[in-house]
Design an enzyme around this catalytic site. Structure first.
Site, short mmCIF file in Angstrom:
data_model
loop_
_atom_site.label_atom_id
_atom_site.label_comp_id
_atom_site.label_asym_id
_atom_site.label_seq_id
_atom_site.Cartn_x
_atom_site.Cartn_y
_atom_site.Cartn_z
N ASP A 101 31.33 -5.34 -18.12
CA ASP A 101 31.16 -6.40 -19.01
C ASP A 101 29.87 -7.44 -18.18
O ASP A 101 29.36 -7.26 -17.99
CB ASP A 101 31.96 -7.26 -20.20
CG ASP A 101 31.13 -8.62 -20.28
OD1 ASP A 101 30.31 -8.49 -20.83
OD2 ASP A 101 31.90 -9.74 -20.43
N ASP B 69 25.62 -6.79 -17.08
CA ASP B 69 25.04 -8.23 -17.39
C ASP B 69 24.25 -8.93 -16.21
O ASP B 69 23.00 -8.69 -15.89
CB ASP B 69 25.45 -9.34 -17.38
CG ASP B 69 25.49 -9.27 -18.51
OD1 ASP B 69 25.60 -8.30 -19.79
OD2 ASP B 69 25.93 -10.40 -18.76
C1 IPM Z 1 28.82 -7.29 -24.63
C2 IPM Z 1 29.10 -8.72 -25.02
C3 IPM Z 1 30.67 -8.71 -25.75
C4 IPM Z 1 31.73 -8.16 -24.90
C5 IPM Z 1 30.78 -9.78 -26.36
C6 IPM Z 1 30.06 -10.76 -27.32
C7 IPM Z 1 32.41 -9.48 -26.93
O1 IPM Z 1 29.09 -9.49 -23.93
O2 IPM Z 1 28.41 -6.56 -25.32
O3 IPM Z 1 28.82 -7.16 -23.38
O4 IPM Z 1 32.01 -9.31 -23.76
O5 IPM Z 1 31.76 -7.27 -24.41
MG MG Z 2 28.39 -8.55 -21.78
#
Ligand code: IPM
Ligand code: MG
Length: 364
Positions: free
Chosen positions: A250, A254
């Site tokens: 996660d 990003d």
């Molecule tokens: C992602 C998002 C989700 C996650 C959230 C919205 C639950 O951040 O798809 O990366 O943490 O997986």
């Molecule tokens: Mg995420």
């Protein structure tokens, strides 16, 4: 005869509905050109579903997804639902969809497009040529491990608990996807963990290492997650394919996305074994610009391309969409999030219209 596909649409919240509308128009154009037929069914998820039914993932939504060939999701969430109890939050709907369809593998490409290199906050020489695929485990780890919750202790304090757990079977199946993905790409796989501290990560590292014996053509390396974060911003070109657990994935996905400077351009695919895949942009629902025709629809459109490639086995149609996106950028059209001096500003609908014109013009 046209090949027929049932596509479930989950427009969700915020900018979701507007980028979905544009994407459906693009898919209709592609359908004509490649002799495909799409039967679209749109069902609510996230905040939209909470407003309609009180739940973020109504049973009918999950059922409709299960009964389709692929699921195209836009984005969920918004201020309006941020303070609801956890079981009623939009995010819970998304997690329920992932686990309900057993979508254990999440593929998140982060590719820098030469046309958008100036959008990155990093120096062009650092990010030029970056082409990373993050393979994130999606239905296990700390997101789903038990026990979880907030419990009262003997002294009357509250104690919040989540559990990071992986079985060897869960590690093996995502590691396999990692190795196979690396084989199809640059042949390098970096497994990210925290084996210097966490037992669950030591098991992860041992299983991945063991599996590497079956993939002599893939060069395997391991990094601790803190170092991986550092290396991603220091020298991202060293990475080809990254495989990691749910929470590390996660966070790192990003960071990888932001290297490109244009999170509004990045698609993703979530795949399981026996269910349709879910294809969605990496970006969120951007409630601050919702309904203003400002959103960048290209990540959603590229998610539709991933759907064609990984979900429906229509690689040519996928490629055509991806080429058209590059052509539109070459022509200088930009939404606000990727705008730079001298380029032509367009809104969400305008971007879609130009893309369709490009698709309908003879291939150059
Ligand atoms: C992602 C998002 C989700 C996650 C959230 C919205 C639950 O951040 O798809 O990366 O943490 O997986
Ligand atoms: Mg995420």
């Amino acid at each position: 005869m046209a090949q027929n596909y049932r596509i479930t649409l989950l427009p969700g919240d915020g900018i979701g509905p507007e980028i979905m509308t544009v994407t459906v128009d693009v898919l209709k154009t592609i359908a004509k050109q490649y002799d495909l037929q799409f039967d679209f069914t749109s069902v609510p998820i996230g905040g939209a579903a909470i407003d309609e039914t009180g739940e973020p993932l109504p049973a009918k939504t999950l059922e409709t997804c299960r009964n389709s060939d692929a699921v195209l999701l836009a984005a969920i969430g918004g201020y309006k639902w941020d303070n609801l109890p956890r079981h009623q939050r939009p995010e819970t709907g998304l997690l329920g969809l992932r686990s309900g369809l057993s979508l254990f593998a999440n593929l998140r490409p982060a590719t820098i497009l030469p046309q958008l290199i100036d959008a990155s906050t990093l120096k062009p020489e650092v990010v030029k040529g970056v082409d990373i695929m993050v393979v994130r485990e999606l239905t296990g780890g700390i997101y789903f491990g038990q026990p979880k919750g907030v419990f009262a202790t003997e002294t009357g304090e509250q104690r919040g608990v989540n559990t990071m757990a992986y079985t060897d079977g869960e590690i093996d199946r995502i590691a396999k996807i990692g190795f196979e993905t690396a084989q199809k790409r640059g042949g390098k796989l970096c497994s990210v963990d925290k084996a210097n501290v966490l037992d669950v990560s030591q098991l992860w590292r041992d299983r991945v290492t063991q599996m590497s014996e079956q993939y002599s053509d893939v060069e395997l390396s391991h990094l601790y997650v803190d170092n991986a974060a550092m290396q991603l911003v220091r020298d991202p070109k060293q990475f080809d394919t990254i495989v990691t657990g749910n929470m590390f994935g996660d966070i790192l996905s990003d960071a990888a996305a932001m290297l490109t400077g244009s999170i509004g351009m990045l698609p993703s695919a979530s795949l399981g074994e026996n269910n349709p895949g879910v294809f969605e942009p990496v970006h969120g629902s951007a409630p601050d610009i919702a309904g203003q025709d400002k959103a960048n629809p290209l990540a959603q459109i590229l998610s539709a391309a991933m759907m064609l490639r990984y979900g429906l086995n229509q690689p040519q149609a996928a490629k055509r969409i991806e080429q058209a996106v590059l052509q539109v950028l070459d022509l200088g059209y930009r939404t606000g999030d990727i705008m730079s001096p001298g380029m032509k500003p367009v809104g969400c609908r305008g971007m879609g219209e130009i893309l369709i014109q490009v698709l309908e013009s003879p291939m150059g």
